[in-house]
Structure formats: C-alpha cells, structure tokens
Design a protein around this motif. Structure first.
Motif, PDB file in Angstrom:
ATOM      1  N   PHE A 155     -13.792   7.950  36.865  1.00  0.00           N
ATOM      2  CA  PHE A 155     -13.041   7.347  37.980  1.00  0.00           C
ATOM      3  C   PHE A 155     -12.333   8.557  38.596  1.00  0.00           C
ATOM      4  CE2 PHE A 155     -13.715   2.896  36.111  1.00  0.00           C
ATOM      5  CZ  PHE A 155     -14.536   2.603  37.217  1.00  0.00           C
ATOM      6  N   ARG A 156     -11.455   9.302  38.016  1.00  0.00           N
ATOM      7  CA  ARG A 156     -10.781  10.360  38.526  1.00  0.00           C
ATOM      8  C   ARG A 156     -11.339  11.346  39.012  1.00  0.00           C
ATOM      9  NH1 ARG A 156      -8.021  11.286  32.796  1.00  0.00           N
ATOM     10  NH2 ARG A 156      -9.403  13.261  31.980  1.00  0.00           N
ATOM     11  N   THR A 157     -12.658  11.868  38.336  1.00  0.00           N
ATOM     12  CA  THR A 157     -13.345  12.915  39.236  1.00  0.00           C
ATOM     13  C   THR A 157     -13.982  12.138  40.412  1.00  0.00           C
ATOM     14  OG1 THR A 157     -13.502  13.616  36.713  1.00  0.00           O
ATOM     15  CG2 THR A 157     -15.083  14.409  38.725  1.00  0.00           C
ATOM     16  N   ALA A 158     -14.505  11.080  40.144  1.00  0.00           N
ATOM     17  CA  ALA A 158     -15.164  10.436  41.543  1.00  0.00           C
ATOM     18  C   ALA A 158     -14.148  10.233  42.683  1.00  0.00           C
ATOM     19  CB  ALA A 158     -15.603   9.043  41.019  1.00  0.00           C
ATOM     20  N   GLU A 159     -12.892   9.893  42.312  1.00  0.00           N
ATOM     21  CA  GLU A 159     -11.938   9.730  43.451  1.00  0.00           C
ATOM     22  C   GLU A 159     -11.722  10.871  44.001  1.00  0.00           C
ATOM     23  OE1 GLU A 159      -9.967   5.652  41.366  1.00  0.00           O
ATOM     24  OE2 GLU A 159      -9.064   7.959  41.069  1.00  0.00           O
ATOM     25  N   ILE A 160     -11.671  12.022  43.488  1.00  0.00           N
ATOM     26  CA  ILE A 160     -11.634  13.311  44.038  1.00  0.00           C
ATOM     27  C   ILE A 160     -12.492  13.822  45.081  1.00  0.00           C
ATOM     28  CG2 ILE A 160     -11.146  15.909  43.460  1.00  0.00           C
ATOM     29  CD1 ILE A 160      -9.716  14.849  40.978  1.00  0.00           C
ATOM     30  N   MET A 161     -13.841  13.621  44.292  1.00  0.00           N
ATOM     31  CA  MET A 161     -14.941  14.200  45.053  1.00  0.00           C
ATOM     32  C   MET A 161     -15.368  13.047  46.246  1.00  0.00           C
ATOM     33  SD  MET A 161     -16.845  16.529  43.143  1.00  0.00           S
ATOM     34  CE  MET A 161     -18.711  16.218  43.400  1.00  0.00           C
ATOM     35  N   LEU A 162     -15.024  11.928  46.213  1.00  0.00           N
ATOM     36  CA  LEU A 162     -15.299  10.803  47.291  1.00  0.00           C
ATOM     37  C   LEU A 162     -14.206  11.461  48.414  1.00  0.00           C
ATOM     38  CD1 LEU A 162     -16.011   7.589  45.398  1.00  0.00           C
ATOM     39  CD2 LEU A 162     -17.709   8.899  46.925  1.00  0.00           C
ATOM     40  N   ALA A 163     -13.228  11.621  48.152  1.00  0.00           N
ATOM     41  CA  ALA A 163     -11.842  11.939  49.119  1.00  0.00           C
ATOM     42  C   ALA A 163     -12.520  13.307  49.882  1.00  0.00           C
ATOM     43  CB  ALA A 163     -10.782  12.316  48.350  1.00  0.00           C
ATOM     44  N   ALA A 164     -13.299  14.170  49.166  1.00  0.00           N
ATOM     45  CA  ALA A 164     -13.733  15.311  49.826  1.00  0.00           C
ATOM     46  C   ALA A 164     -14.906  15.092  50.612  1.00  0.00           C
ATOM     47  CB  ALA A 164     -13.989  16.510  48.663  1.00  0.00           C
ATOM     48  N   GLY A 165     -15.381  13.806  50.559  1.00  0.00           N
ATOM     49  CA  GLY A 165     -16.744  13.421  51.254  1.00  0.00           C
ATOM     50  C   GLY A 165     -17.839  13.933  50.427  1.00  0.00           C
ATOM     51  N   LEU A 166     -17.764  13.854  49.063  1.00  0.00           N
ATOM     52  CA  LEU A 166     -19.015  14.194  48.228  1.00  0.00           C
ATOM     53  C   LEU A 166     -19.643  12.922  47.532  1.00  0.00           C
ATOM     54  CD1 LEU A 166     -17.536  17.634  46.904  1.00  0.00           C
ATOM     55  CD2 LEU A 166     -19.546  17.129  48.481  1.00  0.00           C
ATOM     56  N   ALA A 167     -20.164  11.873  48.385  1.00  0.00           N
ATOM     57  CA  ALA A 167     -20.525  10.864  47.588  1.00  0.00           C
ATOM     58  C   ALA A 167     -21.925  11.128  46.873  1.00  0.00           C
ATOM     59  CB  ALA A 167     -20.892   9.630  48.783  1.00  0.00           C
ATOM     60  N   PRO A 168     -22.209  10.314  45.828  1.00  0.00           N
ATOM     61  CA  PRO A 168     -23.496  10.732  45.298  1.00  0.00           C
ATOM     62  C   PRO A 168     -24.861  10.517  46.235  1.00  0.00           C
ATOM     63  CG  PRO A 168     -22.655   8.836  44.352  1.00  0.00           C
ATOM     64  CD  PRO A 168     -21.628   9.481  45.383  1.00  0.00           C
ATOM     65  N   ASP A 169     -25.686  11.430  46.423  1.00  0.00           N
ATOM     66  CA  ASP A 169     -26.696  10.969  46.956  1.00  0.00           C
ATOM     67  C   ASP A 169     -27.709   9.857  46.243  1.00  0.00           C
ATOM     68  OD1 ASP A 169     -26.932  13.461  48.884  1.00  0.00           O
ATOM     69  OD2 ASP A 169     -26.355  14.419  47.317  1.00  0.00           O
ATOM     70  N   THR A 170     -27.641  10.135  44.748  1.00  0.00           N
ATOM     71  CA  THR A 170     -28.625   9.171  44.085  1.00  0.00           C
ATOM     72  C   THR A 170     -27.460   8.503  42.921  1.00  0.00           C
ATOM     73  OG1 THR A 170     -29.432  10.848  42.865  1.00  0.00           O
ATOM     74  CG2 THR A 170     -30.649   9.972  44.667  1.00  0.00           C
ATOM     75  N   ILE A 171     -27.548   7.148  42.793  1.00  0.00           N
ATOM     76  CA  ILE A 171     -26.912   6.515  41.820  1.00  0.00           C
ATOM     77  C   ILE A 171     -27.882   6.353  40.621  1.00  0.00           C
ATOM     78  CG2 ILE A 171     -25.289   4.506  41.116  1.00  0.00           C
ATOM     79  CD1 ILE A 171     -24.579   4.205  43.988  1.00  0.00           C
ATOM     80  N   SER A 172     -27.537   6.789  39.475  1.00  0.00           N
ATOM     81  CA  SER A 172     -28.547   6.573  38.600  1.00  0.00           C
ATOM     82  C   SER A 172     -27.755   6.163  37.144  1.00  0.00           C
ATOM     83  CB  SER A 172     -29.477   7.890  38.024  1.00  0.00           C
ATOM     84  OG  SER A 172     -28.600   8.877  37.554  1.00  0.00           O
ATOM     85  N   SER A 173     -28.495   5.482  36.027  1.00  0.00           N
ATOM     86  CA  SER A 173     -27.712   5.084  34.917  1.00  0.00           C
ATOM     87  C   SER A 173     -27.443   6.219  33.887  1.00  0.00           C
ATOM     88  CB  SER A 173     -28.212   3.672  34.313  1.00  0.00           C
ATOM     89  OG  SER A 173     -29.502   4.168  33.832  1.00  0.00           O
ATOM     90  N   ASP A 174     -28.455   6.999  33.679  1.00  0.00           N
ATOM     91  CA  ASP A 174     -28.708   7.658  32.539  1.00  0.00           C
ATOM     92  C   ASP A 174     -28.638   6.586  31.113  1.00  0.00           C
ATOM     93  OD1 ASP A 174     -28.852   9.640  30.606  1.00  0.00           O
ATOM     94  OD2 ASP A 174     -26.664  10.444  30.713  1.00  0.00           O
ATOM     95  N   LEU A 175     -29.399   5.538  31.336  1.00  0.00           N
ATOM     96  CA  LEU A 175     -29.476   4.808  30.323  1.00  0.00           C
ATOM     97  C   LEU A 175     -30.170   5.366  29.201  1.00  0.00           C
ATOM     98  CD1 LEU A 175     -29.749   1.483  29.892  1.00  0.00           C
ATOM     99  CD2 LEU A 175     -32.231   1.842  30.337  1.00  0.00           C
ATOM    100  N   HIS A 176     -29.475   5.081  27.833  1.00  0.00           N
ATOM    101  CA  HIS A 176     -29.681   5.835  26.660  1.00  0.00           C
ATOM    102  C   HIS A 176     -29.016   5.042  25.740  1.00  0.00           C
ATOM    103  CE1 HIS A 176     -26.157   8.107  26.249  1.00  0.00           C
ATOM    104  NE2 HIS A 176     -26.425   8.838  27.281  1.00  0.00           N
ATOM    105  N   GLN A 177     -29.414   5.407  24.503  1.00  0.00           N
ATOM    106  CA  GLN A 177     -28.829   4.875  23.100  1.00  0.00           C
ATOM    107  C   GLN A 177     -27.324   4.657  23.063  1.00  0.00           C
ATOM    108  OE1 GLN A 177     -29.994   3.217  20.389  1.00  0.00           O
ATOM    109  NE2 GLN A 177     -32.323   3.589  20.772  1.00  0.00           N
ATOM    110  N   LEU A 178     -26.516   5.702  23.632  1.00  0.00           N
ATOM    111  CA  LEU A 178     -25.186   5.677  23.590  1.00  0.00           C
ATOM    112  C   LEU A 178     -24.745   5.096  24.765  1.00  0.00           C
ATOM    113  CD1 LEU A 178     -24.133   9.243  21.922  1.00  0.00           C
ATOM    114  CD2 LEU A 178     -23.576   6.796  21.000  1.00  0.00           C
TER     115      LEU A 178
END
Length: 428
Positions: free
Chosen positions: A257-280
C-alpha cells in the motif's frame, strides 16, 4: 425485435468508458452477445433480472500462473473463475519453448472456464521450478523462443522475462536483451518481472520499450520503483514517457500500500490490474483479481478506471481481439455480474499492512459464453508450497523477498477456513 434469444439479462447497469452508469438489457444467443440496449421488446427463452447490480465485461487477468500440475507455481484457475469474474486468463511465463505444446493441450484447449493465453517465457524451461530459470543462459534460446511464438500467435501474446537475482544469477540483463531482440522482430510486447536485485532497477527501466509491461509496479522489494527516501525514481518517469506500461501483479510480494500511495500521488496509476495468481498468493492476502481491484478502490482510484484496468486495458496491452474485455454485439458473452457495496472493508497487502475501503465490488455471477460458472471450493496449496514454512532457509528467503515483519508466518495466509477466505475476498 422478434428474434428469440437464449438468455436476456435485464436491469443491470453498464459502466461506460466515461465512467457513467446506464441501465441496459443484454441478450445472448449461441454464446454470443446478440443485443445491447434499452428496448423492452426483446424475447428470450430465459430472463434474469439483476436490478441494482453492475454488468461488467468478463475480467481480463493479464498476469496469472495456471499451468497446473506441471509447474511450481501453477494453480487450477477453474476453482477460482466463478468468484473472480475473470473470463480471460493470461499465464505469465509458466511455459517456455519446451512446454508450450503441453500448456496448449493441458490448459488452454479447455475454454469452459474462459479463454486462456500466455506470455512465453524467454527461458525454454519456463517455471517448472521455483526460480533460477535463466541462470544458465543457454536456457534463453532465442531460436527456440522465436520459432515457438511465431507458430503459436493465437496462444502467446508476447514474452515474459523475470529479472531478479534468483532468476538470472550472474546473467544480469542478458535474458531481457535476448527477449527484446526477438520481440522486436516478431512485433510483440514483453512483460518484465522485477524482484530482488541485482540487477539495479534503473538498468531494467532504461531498457523498457513502448508497450512493454513492468509487472509488480507497486512492489516494496529493493527493485521498487520508489527509492528509499519515498520518491519515485527518475528512471520510472523516463520509461513512462517512452511508453512503458505499469502492471499491478499483486502476487505474494508485488503489492504494498505505501508504495502504491506514493506512485498514485505522482500520477502513476497502473495501466493494468492483474492478480499474479499462484500457489503462494491464491489463499491471501491477494486472493483474486476482484480483490485486487477493491484495493485500488480503497486507495481512491475511480471505479471506471479500476474496471477499465481489468478489462479493456489489459486486452489492448496484450493485443487481444476487440471483443475481449468489452460488451458489444458479436462478442463472446463473457460477463461478470457484481454488486457495488457500501461499508467498511479491510484489505491487507503483502506486508500485512492494512487499509479500509468504503466500497467494494462483489462478484455474484461469472458467465462464460453465456453460461454461469458453478461455485467451487479453493484448492489446497501444493505439498512443496506448504512445506516452505517447515524449511528455515526457504522461510527466510520468502521473508527477505517481501521485507515482511519478522513475525509474519508465510503459512498464515492459508490457515483460514473456506468461510473466512470467501468473506475476506468479498464473496461471503
């Protein structure tokens, strides 16, 4: 209209590209969308009223690991499809040139739970093991990768390269350079994983081409796009200016979350939202794609942007047909029905840091070519995954990789019972 359709969905609100909601009816015939509009003069064998809910395009998960039974990370996406809203699955490098035919036959050929595509790993051995796939540079066989992708353009959307110390060892950026050479020749994008360096993240960013995707864009590991002072790295901005795309790739270590908040504040929203679904990651705190979307909603990203980043945007980034991630006449009737609920909803990142959202999407039905998917219980972790918490060295590696609190137990994420899991992911 006098044509009689197989199914008519009424009362649902469709989310437009402008973020506006409009009430529309959707008719389905022979697995395809046959009508979209407000007319009441539409007949069908069966009608379903979803008043008060959203009717979304089936979600497009651009980063998953679903080469089940053949790889370290692979999960059975058929168990997760019904509750996730995902109808288009893109596996991110589980298969390399040596196993591409097996991926097609064992996973992609069955479209009962949605369409399946893949990013071909530049390493011919793919992700049969935990990591290390590019430590022997001979595995990054350009000729084999070129031949396999060229012969399977209907299946593979581009190349996947994992760039971190465990994956590449002393080979540094060479696997990425090899992938770029043949990707440029074939005209396809690359998805680049980042983790624990070396190499340095700046060196990776300097090589990113327009249309290439950097996954785990909100990670907190030492290749994070945010430096130790909490500032977005200059190389990130330069790469974005050139056209690099940012992919969420939540996974077990790719979202803080803390990385996301810094990036979003800089106008860097993700172009794509993906899960990276895997065993862990499948048993929490990632859970599934709609849970990832809810975390972005909790951080203040508008609903329209969140939905686009999990539907039309990943479809476009992967070069899929225009019907993927959209609701239009003639497209496969791949749809997600979801309620938008108000309340207080708590979410955890990979550090078990928490945020509370005031709205969440809860998928109530997933349709693949007009057929509702039946509920299924989640699968248990593979024996080698469950054994990680018994292996002191592996346990330490996992903690170091995601910089979690020392008391974090990697086994804790799957100790929850099924009711807890379903409630946590917003499907209880």
């Amino acid at each position: 209209m006098t044509d009689r359709h197989d199914l008519l969905i009424t009362g649902g609100s469709l989310l437009g590209a402008d973020g506006e909601l409009t009430d529309q009816n959707v008719a389905i015939r022979a697995g395809k969308i046959a009508y979209v509009g407000s007319s009441r003069d539409v007949s069908a064998v069966r009608s379903v009223d979803i008043s008060g809910q959203l009717l979304l395009p089936g979600l497009v998960d651009l980063h998953t690991h679903i080469f089940r039974g053949c790889t370290f990370w692979g999960v059975d996406h058929r168990r997760a499809a019904w509750r996730s809203g995902v109808t288009t699955w893109v596996d991110a490098g589980s298969a390399g040139a040596y196993s591409a035919a097996g991926f097609r036959e064992l996973v992609a050929a069955d479209r009962s739970f949605g369409s399946v595509y893949g990013w071909l790993n530049i390493s011919a051995i793919g992700l049969v093991g935990e990591s290390f796939e590019s430590q022997q540079i001979e595995n990054c066989d350009e000729a084999a990768a070129t031949e396999v992708l060229a012969a399977n353009r209907d299946l593979f959307v581009g190349f996947k390269v994992r760039i971190d110390h465990n994956a590449v060892g002393g080979n540094g950026l060479e696997p990425l350079r090899r992938a770029q050479s043949i990707a440029s020749e074939l005209g396809v994008p690359i998805m680049v994983h980042i983790g624990v360096g070396p190499p340095a993240i700046e060196a990776v960013l300097d090589l990113m081409r327009p249309g290439d995707l950097l996954t785990h864009c909100y990670t907190t590991v030492d290749m994070s796009l945010v430096d130790g002072s909490g500032r977005v790295r200059d190389a990130v901005l330069a790469a974005r200016e050139r056209g690099m795309l940012l992919d969420l790739g939540h996974g077990a270590g790719g979202f803080a979350f803390r990385t996301a908040e810094i990036m979003l504040a800089a106008g860097l929203a993700p172009d794509t939202i993906s899960s990276d679904l895997h065993q862990l990651s499948a048993h929490g705190p990632m859970v599934d794609l709609v849970t990832c979307m809810n975390k972005l909603l909790a951080l203040g990203l508008p609903l329209g942007e969140v939905v686009a980043a999990a539907t039309s945007s990943p479809a476009r980034a992967a070069g899929l047909s225009e019907s993927a991630g959209s609701i239009r006449v003639g497209a496969d009737a791949d749809l997600a029905v979801a309620s938008l609920e108000d309340g207080e909803f708590e979410y955890s990142d990979v550090l078990l840091d928490k945020r509370v959202g005031t709205q969440r999407l809860r998928v109530t039905d997933t349709l693949v070519r007009g057929r509702s998917l039946e509920p299924a219980l989640p699968e248990l972790p593979a024996p080698w995954i469950a054994a990680i918490k018994e292996d002191t060295d592996a346990h330490a590696r996992l903690r170091a990789a995601v910089r979690v609190d020392p008391v974090f137990d990697p086994g804790a994420s799957w100790r929850f019972g099924v009711p807890d899991l379903l409630d946590w992911s917003g499907h209880g």
